[in-house]
Design a protein around this motif. Structure first.
Motif, PDB file in Angstrom:
ATOM      1  N   GLU A 164       0.819  -1.318  -0.094  1.00 38.91           N
ATOM      2  CA  GLU A 164      -0.185  -0.143   0.055  1.00 38.91           C
ATOM      3  C   GLU A 164       0.853   1.002   0.562  1.00 38.91           C
ATOM      4  OE1 GLU A 164      -3.595   1.644   2.571  1.00 38.91           O
ATOM      5  OE2 GLU A 164      -2.560  -0.227   3.411  1.00 38.91           O
ATOM      6  N   GLY A 165       0.607   2.227  -0.840  1.00 35.75           N
ATOM      7  CA  GLY A 165       1.037   3.610  -0.714  1.00 35.75           C
ATOM      8  C   GLY A 165       2.378   3.493  -1.468  1.00 35.75           C
ATOM      9  N   THR A 166       2.836   2.498  -2.406  1.00 35.69           N
ATOM     10  CA  THR A 166       4.289   2.308  -2.922  1.00 35.69           C
ATOM     11  C   THR A 166       3.738   2.127  -4.477  1.00 35.69           C
ATOM     12  OG1 THR A 166       4.197  -0.198  -3.099  1.00 35.69           O
ATOM     13  CG2 THR A 166       5.260   0.794  -1.515  1.00 35.69           C
ATOM     14  N   LYS A 167       4.463   2.556  -5.245  1.00 37.73           N
ATOM     15  CA  LYS A 167       4.100   2.625  -7.367  1.00 37.73           C
ATOM     16  C   LYS A 167       5.768   1.497  -6.980  1.00 37.73           C
ATOM     17  CE  LYS A 167       2.322   6.811  -8.661  1.00 37.73           C
ATOM     18  NZ  LYS A 167       2.831   7.763  -9.430  1.00 37.73           N
ATOM     19  N   SER A 189       6.895 -14.299  -8.344  1.00 37.56           N
ATOM     20  CA  SER A 189       8.286 -13.671  -8.914  1.00 37.56           C
ATOM     21  C   SER A 189       7.152 -12.131  -9.179  1.00 37.56           C
ATOM     22  CB  SER A 189       8.250 -14.002 -10.875  1.00 37.56           C
ATOM     23  OG  SER A 189       6.671 -13.953 -11.147  1.00 37.56           O
ATOM     24  N   TRP A 190       8.381 -11.609  -9.314  1.00 32.56           N
ATOM     25  CA  TRP A 190       8.247  -9.667  -9.740  1.00 32.56           C
ATOM     26  C   TRP A 190       8.217  -9.030 -10.860  1.00 32.56           C
ATOM     27  CZ3 TRP A 190       7.704  -7.571  -4.375  1.00 32.56           C
ATOM     28  CH2 TRP A 190       8.232  -8.093  -3.547  1.00 32.56           C
ATOM     29  N   LEU A 191       7.350  -8.649 -11.099  1.00 34.27           N
ATOM     30  CA  LEU A 191       7.444  -8.355 -12.761  1.00 34.27           C
ATOM     31  C   LEU A 191       8.084  -6.472 -12.484  1.00 34.27           C
ATOM     32  CD1 LEU A 191       5.449  -8.033 -15.212  1.00 34.27           C
ATOM     33  CD2 LEU A 191       3.737  -6.632 -14.140  1.00 34.27           C
ATOM     34  N   LEU A 192       8.651  -6.973 -13.593  1.00 36.83           N
ATOM     35  CA  LEU A 192       9.675  -5.999 -14.364  1.00 36.83           C
ATOM     36  C   LEU A 192       9.453  -4.873 -15.217  1.00 36.83           C
ATOM     37  CD1 LEU A 192      12.968  -7.731 -13.424  1.00 36.83           C
ATOM     38  CD2 LEU A 192      11.576  -6.295 -11.914  1.00 36.83           C
ATOM     39  N   GLU A 193       8.541  -5.956 -16.377  1.00 38.87           N
ATOM     40  CA  GLU A 193       8.157  -4.787 -17.909  1.00 38.87           C
ATOM     41  C   GLU A 193       7.036  -5.427 -17.588  1.00 38.87           C
ATOM     42  OE1 GLU A 193      10.895  -5.038 -20.948  1.00 38.87           O
ATOM     43  OE2 GLU A 193      12.529  -3.805 -19.455  1.00 38.87           O
ATOM     44  N   LEU A 194       5.700  -4.564 -18.439  1.00 37.94           N
ATOM     45  CA  LEU A 194       5.314  -5.298 -19.548  1.00 37.94           C
ATOM     46  C   LEU A 194       4.788  -4.578 -20.708  1.00 37.94           C
ATOM     47  CD1 LEU A 194       1.595  -6.872 -19.244  1.00 37.94           C
ATOM     48  CD2 LEU A 194       1.523  -4.114 -18.085  1.00 37.94           C
ATOM     49  N   LYS A 200       8.060   0.564 -12.966  1.00 39.72           N
ATOM     50  CA  LYS A 200       8.539   1.085 -11.913  1.00 39.72           C
ATOM     51  C   LYS A 200       8.226   2.362 -11.530  1.00 39.72           C
ATOM     52  CE  LYS A 200      12.476   3.294 -14.119  1.00 39.72           C
ATOM     53  NZ  LYS A 200      14.118   3.278 -13.622  1.00 39.72           N
ATOM     54  N   SER A 201       7.165   3.157 -12.572  1.00 40.28           N
ATOM     55  CA  SER A 201       6.510   4.302 -12.136  1.00 40.28           C
ATOM     56  C   SER A 201       4.754   3.654 -11.971  1.00 40.28           C
ATOM     57  CB  SER A 201       6.839   5.068 -12.919  1.00 40.28           C
ATOM     58  OG  SER A 201       6.705   4.559 -14.334  1.00 40.28           O
ATOM     59  N   TYR A 202       4.173   2.964 -12.066  1.00 43.44           N
ATOM     60  CA  TYR A 202       3.165   2.703 -12.118  1.00 43.44           C
ATOM     61  C   TYR A 202       2.708   2.530 -10.952  1.00 43.44           C
ATOM     62  CZ  TYR A 202       3.204   1.227 -17.058  1.00 43.44           C
ATOM     63  OH  TYR A 202       3.094   1.047 -18.540  1.00 43.44           O
ATOM     64  N   SER A 203       1.016   2.308 -10.734  1.00 41.37           N
ATOM     65  CA  SER A 203       0.585   2.536  -9.379  1.00 41.37           C
ATOM     66  C   SER A 203      -0.714   1.405 -10.009  1.00 41.37           C
ATOM     67  CB  SER A 203      -0.754   3.690  -9.161  1.00 41.37           C
ATOM     68  OG  SER A 203      -1.391   3.974 -10.612  1.00 41.37           O
ATOM     69  N   HIS A 204      -0.614   0.975  -8.702  1.00 44.50           N
ATOM     70  CA  HIS A 204      -1.370  -0.497  -8.794  1.00 44.50           C
ATOM     71  C   HIS A 204      -2.711  -0.448  -9.993  1.00 44.50           C
ATOM     72  CE1 HIS A 204      -4.000  -4.108  -7.813  1.00 44.50           C
ATOM     73  NE2 HIS A 204      -2.965  -4.144  -7.390  1.00 44.50           N
ATOM     74  N   LEU A 207      -1.748  -0.252 -13.748  1.00 48.70           N
ATOM     75  CA  LEU A 207      -1.467  -1.505 -13.774  1.00 48.70           C
ATOM     76  C   LEU A 207      -2.483  -2.545 -14.403  1.00 48.70           C
ATOM     77  CD1 LEU A 207       1.268  -3.225 -14.536  1.00 48.70           C
ATOM     78  CD2 LEU A 207       0.973  -4.088 -12.315  1.00 48.70           C
ATOM     79  N   THR A 208      -3.354  -1.959 -13.408  1.00 48.16           N
ATOM     80  CA  THR A 208      -4.430  -2.596 -14.368  1.00 48.16           C
ATOM     81  C   THR A 208      -4.940  -1.795 -15.431  1.00 48.16           C
ATOM     82  OG1 THR A 208      -4.700  -3.145 -11.590  1.00 48.16           O
ATOM     83  CG2 THR A 208      -6.813  -3.792 -12.921  1.00 48.16           C
ATOM     84  N   LYS A 209      -5.218  -0.756 -15.799  1.00 48.60           N
ATOM     85  CA  LYS A 209      -5.424  -0.616 -16.869  1.00 48.60           C
ATOM     86  C   LYS A 209      -4.838  -0.882 -17.502  1.00 48.60           C
ATOM     87  CE  LYS A 209      -6.659   3.897 -18.965  1.00 48.60           C
ATOM     88  NZ  LYS A 209      -6.720   5.555 -18.534  1.00 48.60           N
ATOM     89  N   LYS A 210      -3.684  -0.856 -17.507  1.00 49.08           N
ATOM     90  CA  LYS A 210      -3.024  -1.747 -19.056  1.00 49.08           C
ATOM     91  C   LYS A 210      -2.907  -3.066 -19.784  1.00 49.08           C
ATOM     92  CE  LYS A 210       0.120   2.159 -19.693  1.00 49.08           C
ATOM     93  NZ  LYS A 210       0.314   3.151 -20.472  1.00 49.08           N
ATOM     94  N   LEU A 211      -2.766  -3.514 -18.638  1.00 44.12           N
ATOM     95  CA  LEU A 211      -3.357  -4.950 -18.505  1.00 44.12           C
ATOM     96  C   LEU A 211      -4.556  -5.275 -18.988  1.00 44.12           C
ATOM     97  CD1 LEU A 211      -2.207  -6.764 -14.968  1.00 44.12           C
ATOM     98  CD2 LEU A 211      -0.933  -7.158 -17.494  1.00 44.12           C
ATOM     99  N   LYS A 212      -5.978  -4.207 -18.708  1.00 43.79           N
ATOM    100  CA  LYS A 212      -7.331  -4.289 -19.381  1.00 43.79           C
ATOM    101  C   LYS A 212      -6.719  -4.052 -20.892  1.00 43.79           C
ATOM    102  CE  LYS A 212     -10.217  -3.635 -15.239  1.00 43.79           C
ATOM    103  NZ  LYS A 212     -10.817  -3.091 -15.127  1.00 43.79           N
ATOM    104  N   GLN A 213      -5.536  -3.133 -20.581  1.00 44.51           N
ATOM    105  CA  GLN A 213      -6.222  -2.384 -22.641  1.00 44.51           C
ATOM    106  C   GLN A 213      -5.043  -3.673 -23.948  1.00 44.51           C
ATOM    107  OE1 GLN A 213      -3.741   0.834 -21.097  1.00 44.51           O
ATOM    108  NE2 GLN A 213      -5.837   2.154 -21.850  1.00 44.51           N
TER     109      GLN A 213
END
Length: 346
Positions: A164-167, A189-194, A200-204, A207-213
């Motif tokens: 919570e509160g991190t990007k 595992s840790w996600l590094l690139e999508l 590294k600059s994404y909020s949750h 990221l969720t929006k990018k996944l839907k797109q």
């Protein structure tokens, strides 16, 4: 051969091309009671017109693959490679036991970025005299993974947690036997690139929006906890160029051609790449001749000739490489879909 290669009974020299400043990956160098230090790791990057700034030797009376002729002011020197260091690992692959020319090819095939593990000469000789297994001195796995996940009716088969509160800090929970699991995404595992972009600059929420797109397919650069820790402790960003790509559906193909009475049966054409820049493409593949029999397809792009990357070479230089051996040639090629995919993920 490579420009500057010198070969003799005594030694083989390799003068690859080099790059931009990246910090060294350095493990503790304290020697133990037996006088054996620890391996050091260096991530070297280059532009296609530069060199890595060192030669690799095989020398009589000297065990291992020896780092020599370190260029003054070159990347190898700036990063800390030392004359007499022994090369143990290339991009996570243990090479001490390999044939010298095969190791040279591995470095050449790495292109513009290479991760090297070395041991200083004295420690190497001491370890050999003690009968140590040098591979046991290295981490089991230091490569991130590129995974291409295709959605099914249940989704992509992974969920994302973020403190919570991190990007930019995303850990993946992977559904057993789901799409992500089948694509090779390690649990936890840790996600590094999508899709080729750093998270590294994404909020949750972002990221969720990018996944839907992403539609039905998504490409993830991921690292296990051990691999993520390896790079994080050394202040380095993990890049897709270092990734294990064995689980991807897009593959390069190696074509071995033996010239027939009518030649190889293809034309080489220089053209613009969809990814920008120019490339060397295969066209007019004749039916029944060696090129077609080897599996060549029109539109394939040539990546390497006889095990050496052609990155940075023009059309005439590539043709010269193909003609270097009179009656045969080995080409590494990729089809347009694969070429576009690898460009999209960097």
């Amino acid at each position: 051969g490579l420009e500057g290669d010198k070969m003799s009974i005594i030694k083989f020299e390799f003068n690859p091309k080099v790059g931009i400043d990246n910090p060294a990956l350095t493990l503790t160098e304290d020697t133990d009671g037996e006088g054996v230090g620890e391996p050091r790791f260096y991530l070297l990057s280059k532009e296609s017109t530069e060199t890595f700034g060192f030669c690799l030797h095989e020398e009589l009376g000297c065990q291992g693959h020896v780092i020599r002729q370190i260029e003054l002011g070159g990347v190898a020197q700036r990063r800390g490679l030392q004359d007499g260091d022994r090369l143990l690992q290339v991009n996570g692959h243990f090479v001490d036991h390999m044939d010298h020319l095969r190791v040279v090819q591995k470095i050449k095939a790495s292109g513009n970025q290479v991760l090297l593990a070395v041991l200083d000469g004295d420690s190497y000789e001491a370890a050999k005299s003690l009968g140590r297994d040098l591979s046991q001195m290295l981490p089991d796995d230091i490569r991130p993974r590129l995974c291409h996940v295709t959605r099914d009716k249940s989704g992509f088969g992974f969920s994302v947690s973020c403190p919570e509160g991190t990007k930019g800090t995303f850990q993946l929970s992977v559904l057993q036997d789901g799409p992500a699991d089948r694509a090779g995404v390690p649990p936890g595992s840790w996600l590094l690139e999508l899709n080729g972009d750093s998270v590294k600059s994404y909020s949750h929420t972002q990221l969720t929006k990018k996944l839907k797109q992403s539609g039905n397919k998504v490409t993830l650069l991921v690292a296990s906890s051990a691999v993520e820790e390896f790079y994080r402790l050394r202040g380095l960003r993990v890049t897709a160029a270092l990734a294990d790509t064995s689980r991807l559906p897009f593959k390069v193909r190696e074509l071995h051609l033996v010239k027939g009475p009518a030649g190889y049966g293809f034309l080489l054409k220089e053209d613009d790449c969809s990814s920008g820049g120019v490339g060397q493409f295969l066209w007019d593949v004749d039916v029944g001749l060696p090129a077609e029999q080897a599996g060549m397809k029109e539109g394939d792009r040539v990546l390497a000739v006889n095990g050496e990357s052609i990155e940075g070479l023009d059309h005439e230089q590539t043709v010269h490489r193909i003609r270097a051996r009179e009656d045969q040639v080995t080409l590494l090629v990729i089809d347009p879909a694969g070429d576009e995919f690898y460009h999209s993920v960097g």
